[in-house]
Write an enzyme that holds these catalytic residues in place. Structure first.
Site, short mmCIF file in Angstrom:
data_model
loop_
_atom_site.label_atom_id
_atom_site.label_comp_id
_atom_site.label_asym_id
_atom_site.label_seq_id
_atom_site.Cartn_x
_atom_site.Cartn_y
_atom_site.Cartn_z
N ASP A 33 0.71 -1.23 0.10
CA ASP A 33 0.05 0.07 -0.07
C ASP A 33 0.92 1.24 -0.06
O ASP A 33 2.02 1.21 0.78
CB ASP A 33 -0.91 -0.06 1.33
CG ASP A 33 -2.21 0.77 1.34
OD1 ASP A 33 -3.30 0.29 1.27
OD2 ASP A 33 -1.93 2.08 0.93
N ASN A 34 0.53 2.36 -0.67
CA ASN A 34 1.28 3.50 -0.81
C ASN A 34 0.95 4.38 0.60
O ASN A 34 1.24 5.42 0.49
CB ASN A 34 1.27 4.14 -2.04
CG ASN A 34 -0.07 4.84 -2.45
OD1 ASN A 34 -1.07 4.75 -1.64
ND2 ASN A 34 -0.02 5.45 -3.55
N ALA A 76 -6.80 1.76 -5.88
CA ALA A 76 -7.23 2.53 -6.99
C ALA A 76 -7.95 3.77 -6.34
O ALA A 76 -8.15 3.85 -5.16
CB ALA A 76 -8.28 1.71 -7.94
N ASN A 93 -3.22 6.15 -12.70
CA ASN A 93 -3.22 5.33 -11.50
C ASN A 93 -3.76 3.95 -11.56
O ASN A 93 -3.15 3.05 -11.33
CB ASN A 93 -3.77 6.20 -10.36
CG ASN A 93 -3.43 5.24 -9.06
OD1 ASN A 93 -2.28 4.76 -8.57
ND2 ASN A 93 -4.73 5.07 -8.25
N TYR A 142 -13.80 7.28 -14.01
CA TYR A 142 -13.48 6.15 -12.99
C TYR A 142 -14.05 4.93 -13.64
O TYR A 142 -13.28 3.79 -13.60
CB TYR A 142 -14.30 6.58 -11.62
CG TYR A 142 -14.23 5.25 -10.59
CD1 TYR A 142 -13.27 4.60 -10.39
CD2 TYR A 142 -15.66 4.88 -10.36
CE1 TYR A 142 -13.39 3.70 -9.40
CE2 TYR A 142 -15.69 3.76 -9.54
CZ TYR A 142 -14.71 3.26 -8.97
OH TYR A 142 -14.61 2.00 -8.19
N ARG A 283 -27.00 15.29 -7.98
CA ARG A 283 -25.46 15.26 -8.20
C ARG A 283 -25.24 14.86 -9.48
O ARG A 283 -25.86 13.83 -9.90
CB ARG A 283 -24.86 14.52 -7.14
CG ARG A 283 -23.44 14.32 -6.96
CD ARG A 283 -22.98 13.75 -5.83
NE ARG A 283 -22.82 12.50 -5.63
CZ ARG A 283 -22.49 11.52 -5.05
NH1 ARG A 283 -21.81 11.69 -4.06
NH2 ARG A 283 -22.60 10.14 -5.30
N GLY A 285 -24.01 13.16 -12.81
CA GLY A 285 -23.60 11.68 -12.91
C GLY A 285 -24.06 10.71 -12.21
O GLY A 285 -23.77 9.39 -12.23
N1 UDP Z 1 -25.90 11.06 -1.49
C1 UDP Z 1 -26.53 11.94 -0.95
N2 UDP Z 1 -26.05 12.82 -0.09
C2 UDP Z 1 -24.72 12.63 0.21
C3 UDP Z 1 -24.08 11.66 -0.52
C4 UDP Z 1 -24.68 10.84 -1.23
O1 UDP Z 1 -27.89 12.16 -1.28
O2 UDP Z 1 -24.01 13.47 0.99
C5 UDP Z 1 -26.59 10.00 -2.48
C6 UDP Z 1 -25.96 10.12 -3.95
O3 UDP Z 1 -26.47 10.96 -4.74
C7 UDP Z 1 -26.28 8.59 -4.23
C8 UDP Z 1 -26.35 7.76 -2.97
O4 UDP Z 1 -26.36 8.81 -1.91
O5 UDP Z 1 -27.68 8.40 -4.83
C9 UDP Z 1 -25.20 7.09 -2.96
O6 UDP Z 1 -24.11 7.85 -3.09
P1 UDP Z 1 -22.58 7.37 -2.60
O7 UDP Z 1 -21.75 8.65 -2.88
O8 UDP Z 1 -22.48 6.86 -1.28
O9 UDP Z 1 -22.15 6.36 -3.62
P2 UDP Z 1 -22.16 6.20 -5.41
O10 UDP Z 1 -23.58 5.43 -5.65
O11 UDP Z 1 -22.05 7.54 -5.81
O12 UDP Z 1 -21.12 4.98 -5.50
#
Ligand code: UDP
Length: 331
Positions: A33-34, A76, A93, A142, A283, A285
């Site tokens: 691990d780094n 990763a 990476n 990612y 959010r 994506g």
């Molecule tokens: N989420 C949220 N508030 C936060 C963090 C995440 O509403 O502060 C939502 C996010 O939009 C997703 C879900 O929770 O629908 C899970 O997000 P997380 O980042 O845990 O995992 P991901 O699905 O992105 O890998």
């Protein structure tokens, strides 16, 4: 003799849990691990080699020195949002680092690897539950980097006979039930740790990203899987390869989706704290619904999740966060 495993990223969240479960199952583990995201305190008495994935010589020497039989690769970058802003880092990476690791395996004559892949390789607008036959069409760097590694692994089997299992995780969560190790990221963006942080330190910071999705309560739906169930899948994947299994890939999820609001409500019950949140914009994506079909892992690996009902996941995470409010700094 016991099988010797090199665990790349074994000081990180999922890798550290896996190392302990594999030791309980009789394997010898060496951690590589780094420590960029990993924690020395998460390494529970295992030999630890601090190094970069790009250092193929150090990797190959470590494999020879410990007579490594197989590799588990957790090391990763794993944040969708950061990957949109820093795509080069993610390609360099995640893809370059893995190419270097595979080169070292070839040099040291190690021919088995279990790789941490992701449901982010599927992309948007996929039918749920998602089966492994759904075409992979990732919508962020990612997911692209993880898909590229899956393809490289296929090529490394054809070219060098390296056998691999790619495990496509859905939403990893939870912690060791005894509270000894758990999730502690420098930049925390994951829902469950953020909900529990709000329970511990009420600062009105918790936001629900999107409440107008076409789901039962308008918030996003995810398939949360306990980190110990993920660890158990790695154990089954190793046994599969030991028994001559061919290169393959599997979803790791429960088949059951939980909404963001359900996660908050369950955390309120578990903690007995009235966790507050505010509604926020979507959010970028975020697909509305990601739920796995886990039938293939069950049929081929005999893997069935056992601790992944939402209440157990959140209870275990709560045990960790309550006893380590500052994460590993409290150890
Ligand atoms: N989420 C949220 N508030 C936060 C963090 C995440 O509403 O502060 C939502 C996010 O939009 C997703 C879900 O929770 O629908 C899970 O997000 P997380 O980042 O845990 O995992 P991901 O699905 O992105 O890998």
């Amino acid at each position: 003799r016991a099988m010797e495993l090199l665990i790349c990223g074994g000081a990180g969240y999922i890798g550290s849990h896996c190392a302990k479960i594999l030791r309980d199952a009789g394997y010898h583990c060496v951690i590589y691990d780094n420590l960029s995201e990993g924690h020395r305190q998460a390494v529970d008495g295992f030999p630890l080699v601090v190094g970069e994935l790009s250092d193929a010589d150090l990797l190959a020497n470590t494999m020879r020195r410990y007579r490594i039989d197989g590799v588990l690769h957790f090391a990763a970058f794993a944040l969708v949002g950061v990957s949109m802003r820093e795509p080069i880092q993610y390609y360099q990476n995640n893809i370059g680092g893995t190419a270097s690791l595979l080169d070292a395996m070839r040099q040291a004559d190690v021919n088995r690897i279990v790789f941490s892949s992701t449901c982010a390789t599927y992309g948007e607008n996929v039918p749920v539950p998602i089966t492994e036959s759904v075409p992979q069409n990732p919508c962020n760097p990612y997911g692209e980097s993880k898909l590229a590694v899956e393809k490289l692994l296929r090529r490394c089997d054809d070219a060098y006979g390296i056998k691999s299992v790619s495990l496509r995780y859905f939403n990893a969560a939870g912690a060791m039930p005894d509270g000894s190790i758990g999730e502690d990221h420098k930049l925390e963006t994951h829902l469950i740790p953020l909900v529990l942080r709000e329970a511990l330190f009420p600062e009105d910071r918790l936001k629900v990203f999107g409440t107008d999705y076409p789901t039962k309560d308008g918030s996003c739906i995810r398939d949360y899987i306990h980190v110990l169930d993920l660890a158990d899948a790695h154990l089954q994947a190793l046994r599969y390869l030991e028994n001559g299994g061919v290169t393959d890939f599997f979803n790791l999820g429960t088949g059951i989706g939980s909404s963001v609001i359900e996660v908050i409500n369950t955390a309120r019950e578990v903690s007995d704290i009235n966790i507050k949140y505010e509604k926020a914009d979507r959010r970028a994506g975020d697909p509305p619904i990601l739920v796995a079909s886990a039938e293939k892992a069950k049929a081929v690996l005999g893997w069935v999740p056992e601790r992944s009902d939402l209440r157990t996941i959140i209870s275990d995470a709560w045990t960790w966060h309550k006893s380590h409010p500052q994460g590993f700094r409290d150890r």
